[in-house]
Write a protein that holds these residues in place. Sequence first.
Motif, PDB file in Angstrom:
ATOM      1  N   UNK A   1       0.808  -1.210   0.000  1.00  0.00           N
ATOM      2  CA  UNK A   1       0.000   0.000   0.000  1.00  0.00           C
ATOM      3  C   UNK A   1       0.845   1.267   0.000  1.00  0.00           C
ATOM      4  N   UNK A   2       1.941   1.268   0.716  1.00  0.00           N
ATOM      5  CA  UNK A   2       2.765   2.465   0.787  1.00  0.00           C
ATOM      6  C   UNK A   2       3.305   2.839  -0.585  1.00  0.00           C
ATOM      7  N   UNK A   3       3.759   1.849  -1.351  1.00  0.00           N
ATOM      8  CA  UNK A   3       4.261   2.117  -2.695  1.00  0.00           C
ATOM      9  C   UNK A   3       3.144   2.621  -3.606  1.00  0.00           C
ATOM     10  N   UNK A   4       1.957   2.045  -3.441  1.00  0.00           N
ATOM     11  CA  UNK A   4       0.791   2.475  -4.216  1.00  0.00           C
ATOM     12  C   UNK A   4       0.477   3.945  -3.955  1.00  0.00           C
ATOM     13  N   UNK A   5       0.419   4.320  -2.695  1.00  0.00           N
ATOM     14  CA  UNK A   5       0.079   5.694  -2.330  1.00  0.00           C
ATOM     15  C   UNK A   5       1.185   6.678  -2.707  1.00  0.00           C
ATOM     16  N   UNK A   6       2.429   6.226  -2.626  1.00  0.00           N
ATOM     17  CA  UNK A   6       3.544   7.064  -3.072  1.00  0.00           C
ATOM     18  C   UNK A   6       3.398   7.408  -4.551  1.00  0.00           C
ATOM     19  N   UNK A   7       3.092   6.392  -5.352  1.00  0.00           N
ATOM     20  CA  UNK A   7       2.944   6.596  -6.789  1.00  0.00           C
ATOM     21  C   UNK A   7       1.771   7.524  -7.090  1.00  0.00           C
ATOM     22  N   UNK A   8       0.687   7.334  -6.385  1.00  0.00           N
ATOM     23  CA  UNK A   8      -0.486   8.186  -6.584  1.00  0.00           C
ATOM     24  C   UNK A   8      -0.168   9.631  -6.211  1.00  0.00           C
ATOM     25  N   UNK A   9       0.448   9.833  -5.058  1.00  0.00           N
ATOM     26  CA  UNK A   9       0.788  11.182  -4.615  1.00  0.00           C
ATOM     27  C   UNK A   9       1.739  11.874  -5.578  1.00  0.00           C
ATOM     28  N   UNK A  10       2.735  11.128  -6.074  1.00  0.00           N
ATOM     29  CA  UNK A  10       3.697  11.697  -7.020  1.00  0.00           C
ATOM     30  C   UNK A  10       2.994  12.097  -8.313  1.00  0.00           C
ATOM     31  N   UNK A  11       2.052  11.276  -8.762  1.00  0.00           N
ATOM     32  CA  UNK A  11       1.307  11.588  -9.986  1.00  0.00           C
ATOM     33  C   UNK A  11       0.491  12.855  -9.819  1.00  0.00           C
ATOM     34  N   UNK A  12      -0.206  12.976  -8.706  1.00  0.00           N
ATOM     35  CA  UNK A  12      -1.036  14.159  -8.448  1.00  0.00           C
ATOM     36  C   UNK A  12      -0.172  15.420  -8.403  1.00  0.00           C
ATOM     37  N   UNK A  13       0.931  15.352  -7.665  1.00  0.00           N
ATOM     38  CA  UNK A  13       1.780  16.528  -7.498  1.00  0.00           C
ATOM     39  C   UNK A  13       2.455  16.946  -8.800  1.00  0.00           C
ATOM     40  N   UNK A  14       2.774  15.972  -9.639  1.00  0.00           N
ATOM     41  CA  UNK A  14       3.462  16.260 -10.899  1.00  0.00           C
ATOM     42  C   UNK A  14       2.502  16.755 -11.975  1.00  0.00           C
ATOM     43  N   UNK A  15       1.285  16.220 -11.986  1.00  0.00           N
ATOM     44  CA  UNK A  15       0.364  16.466 -13.098  1.00  0.00           C
ATOM     45  C   UNK A  15      -0.527  17.680 -12.900  1.00  0.00           C
ATOM     46  N   UNK A  16      -0.874  17.988 -11.659  1.00  0.00           N
ATOM     47  CA  UNK A  16      -1.877  19.025 -11.417  1.00  0.00           C
ATOM     48  C   UNK A  16      -1.370  20.098 -10.458  1.00  0.00           C
ATOM     49  N   UNK A  17      -1.873  21.306 -10.670  1.00  0.00           N
ATOM     50  CA  UNK A  17      -1.655  22.376  -9.703  1.00  0.00           C
ATOM     51  C   UNK A  17      -2.710  22.221  -8.606  1.00  0.00           C
ATOM     52  N   UNK A  18      -2.273  22.215  -7.374  1.00  0.00           N
ATOM     53  CA  UNK A  18      -3.142  21.835  -6.256  1.00  0.00           C
ATOM     54  C   UNK A  18      -4.426  22.655  -6.169  1.00  0.00           C
ATOM     55  N   UNK A  19      -4.356  23.967  -6.450  1.00  0.00           N
ATOM     56  CA  UNK A  19      -5.528  24.818  -6.285  1.00  0.00           C
ATOM     57  C   UNK A  19      -6.553  24.621  -7.398  1.00  0.00           C
ATOM     58  N   UNK A  20      -6.146  23.969  -8.485  1.00  0.00           N
ATOM     59  CA  UNK A  20      -7.029  23.849  -9.630  1.00  0.00           C
ATOM     60  C   UNK A  20      -7.635  22.457  -9.793  1.00  0.00           C
ATOM     61  N   UNK A  21      -7.098  21.464  -9.136  1.00  0.00           N
ATOM     62  CA  UNK A  21      -7.550  20.088  -9.331  1.00  0.00           C
ATOM     63  C   UNK A  21      -8.901  19.839  -8.671  1.00  0.00           C
ATOM     64  N   UNK A  22      -9.831  19.299  -9.452  1.00  0.00           N
ATOM     65  CA  UNK A  22     -11.121  18.869  -8.932  1.00  0.00           C
ATOM     66  C   UNK A  22     -11.215  17.357  -9.035  1.00  0.00           C
TER      67      UNK A  22
END
Length: 237
Positions: free
Chosen positions: A91-112
């Motif tokens: 699970x930790x590796x799964x969540x790491x990958x998800x978090x990295x994808x979100x941070x790399x792909x989207x600007x935090x204030x704009x993501x819905x």
Amino acid sequence: MNFKNTLFLDIETVSGKSDFSQISEKMQEFWLKKAKNLYNIDALSLEDLYADRAALFAEFGRVIVIGMGFLYVNKDQQLSMKVKTIAHHDEKELLKEFGAFINKTYKSKELTLVAHNGKEFDFPYLCRRMLANNLEIPKALQVQGKKPWEIIHQDTMEMWRFGDRKNYTSLELLAEMMGIEGAKSDLSGDQVHDVYYKEGNLARIESYCMEDVIVVAQLYLRFHFMNLVEPHNIQKL
């Protein structure tokens, strides 16, 4: 509508261990206290209820698959969709990958983020499991302390409620009622535990999760009186 910063989401979860006997004595005590207050129509023992219901609670469950969908307009000016999943036994590796994808792909204030029952399940579950794994929560998911009108994430079940807080309608029912193809057929949420722990078939759960993401996106389009994405314009990555 501009879907550039919209991410459709679904997660699949299982109990932390395959059965009650495998968790620590202290966690067994906590589960027994919790399980006493759970709805138990099948009159299962509190121990057996662990395999049946623990996946619903971030304190006793874990994430094994995250499905994500993205809408865009293709070169022929047709609404299209890309869908991908992240699946991992760790699970930790799964969540790491998800978090990295979100941070790399989207600007935090704009993501819905958009999910079915996401505000009560998917979104808080992901945040809690990240904390449990000592992982930083992406800013887009940091909604604690915010006022309801400050949270831009969307929930298709909440949209269907129209203010009726006691109403719960499954994604499968809404899809069937509205004639949306792609709803789950050979798997249901209460089977995920056995498919994972007894069959060891993570790929089957991935497919199930991916279909859910597609349905959530199609339902969201329907709620906004937009045409659905044609099947040939859905790309599974």
